[in-house]
Scaffold this motif. Sequence first.
Motif, PDB file in Angstrom:
ATOM      1  N   ASP A 276       0.816  -1.211   0.000  1.00 23.55           N
ATOM      2  CA  ASP A 276       0.000   0.000   0.000  1.00 23.55           C
ATOM      3  C   ASP A 276       0.853   1.265   0.000  1.00 23.55           C
ATOM      4  N   THR A 277       1.945   1.258   0.763  1.00 19.08           N
ATOM      5  CA  THR A 277       2.781   2.458   0.822  1.00 19.08           C
ATOM      6  C   THR A 277       3.669   2.584  -0.409  1.00 19.08           C
ATOM      7  N   GLY A 278       4.041   1.444  -0.999  1.00 18.82           N
ATOM      8  CA  GLY A 278       4.901   1.468  -2.172  1.00 18.82           C
ATOM      9  C   GLY A 278       6.380   1.468  -1.852  1.00 18.82           C
ATOM     10  N   PHE A 279       6.754   1.250  -0.581  1.00 21.08           N
ATOM     11  CA  PHE A 279       8.172   1.215  -0.209  1.00 21.08           C
ATOM     12  C   PHE A 279       8.300   0.410   1.096  1.00 21.08           C
ATOM     13  N   PRO A 280       9.519  -0.079   1.396  1.00 24.70           N
ATOM     14  CA  PRO A 280       9.715  -0.849   2.637  1.00 24.70           C
ATOM     15  C   PRO A 280       9.452   0.008   3.870  1.00 24.70           C
TER      16      PRO A 280
END
Length: 597
Positions: free
Chosen positions: A197-201
């Motif tokens: 959902d956030t698009g990053f770790p």
Amino acid sequence: MDSLSSSFLSPLTHPKPLLSPTKQPDFNFNFNFNISSVRTEEKPQTVTRKNPPPPPLKKQQNSQNDPPRRSAAPAPGPARGADLSLPATIFNALDGIINNFIDPPLRLSVDPRHVLSDNFAPVGELPPTECAVEHGALPPCLDGAYIRNGPNPQHLPRGPYHLFDGDGMLHSIRISGGRATLCSRYVKTYKYTIEKDTGFPVIPNVFSGFNGLSASAARGAVTAARVLAGQFNPANGIGLANTSLALFGGNLYALGESDLPYMLKVAPDGDVVTLGRHDFDGKLAMSMTAHPKIDPDTGEAFAFRYGPVPPFLTFFHFDANGNKQPDVPIFTMTRPSFLHDFAITKKHAIFGDIQIGMNPVDMLVGGGSPVGADPAKVPRLGVIPRYARDESDMRWFDVPGFNAVHSINAWDEEDAIVMVAPNILSVEHTLERLDLIHASVEKVRIDLKTGMVTRHPVSTRNLDFAVINPAYMGKKNKYVYAAVGDPMPKVTGIVKLDVSVSEGDRRDCIVASRMYGPGCYGGEPFFVAREPNNLEVDEDDGYVVSYVHDENTGVSRFLVMDAKSPNLDIVAAVKLPRRVPYGFHGLFVRQSDLNRL
């Protein structure tokens, strides 16, 4: 029809180094197939990194006409178009500073460009896709699904990365009426979902993210800030579910020892669906082992958890309906140890307190892993009644030099317990240099009357990821099927061991072998009985299955081998529509069990 290479199918038996090929059709791995990389961005990027990562490798293509490439491309930054709030932008910038200046991936063991090279490189999800049976025919007893778990990072790492840190991905081959369908799906863990959902770790790596005081303090501070900012809630679990699978109580689970199990189902079309994190009606509040033991006669499942604070070991089990029974804390384990696996018999559970354990001092001061080896520690085996209500009957036996990370099987004898397990001879390399590990399978006998422990080498070859006929779990068995590490974590073939030999017999117990040939590597084997409900058939009457990948051509296959044959003859080979990365542990689920999920 395309065919597999003769080197791939050539048999290897013991003690001769190489026999002439059998009369099976020659196979030729002459297919162009490229290593595909995982999806890292799907939306326009809206943030510029002030501290760019080391120069990335070229982006890999998916075309089957392109030649194979050696390494995965590190992700350049957050997903394009991710909804980046001011805190997220700040935290990502801090991550960049940590990954590039405070704790860059300088060692090969945590450099993602090395760790994720060749067939360790991640792949994206694959919906159910029909496969071609290019040799032989799939036996009717294989109707069901073979599912194998393993690490497959959703976002290619921008900092240090260990093989154990990848998101769990299930590669399932669904077999019905002689036809096969492959499906690859992530286990939809809380970590996976949040980071998708956030698009990053968001959640840091455990095995590679906390090496040294500076890195641990920096990543710990950023992680705490992300929690306070509401980016994720650790109470919902931070595990990867990337290690194994288990079927008990009528349910199928994906497992990783740092979290609760995740319940799964396999749809009629072969798709693998994550149903959610499961706490067994609130009775399992913390993690559990990725290697529960299922008694085939009672349907009970025995398990444990371990951790860095007392009690360092807790034992428990589930009844045949999957209801969790009360915990049995083990306080006689006086220091944290790396308990990845254990064994059961009809009367007992056996735990290995080995030289690998939690290593906070070396992690903080020496810059090492949070898990490390203590060569001064004397390994020991702990035995407890499997229905114990407390630890009052727990007994510990010193076994110098015996470090078993995995267990194969154990059984009761008169006033004794016999356990079969691979013993790691180079324990100092267990996490840092997997390629230097050598594991020798041993049979250990614990005399409960005298307290004497005797050991008998079964094979001197480098063997691990060993399995038996599941019907013999906790009972005396004769045959073991083990993966040949040459070196680990790559598997160059499968051997069959006869562990029924007497202690005075010093011969290597390998009775059958199948080597895959130059550039071809597999994974953990799994035994599937031809007639699972027939108690009169031989223990080895069935098939050994595994995924195998040819690095020369980039083609992966699902192999079915005759477990009774002296060369583990290949009776069926399924060409997969795309490569399957190397992974960890698998499970075969019969159609009758799939129908009940």
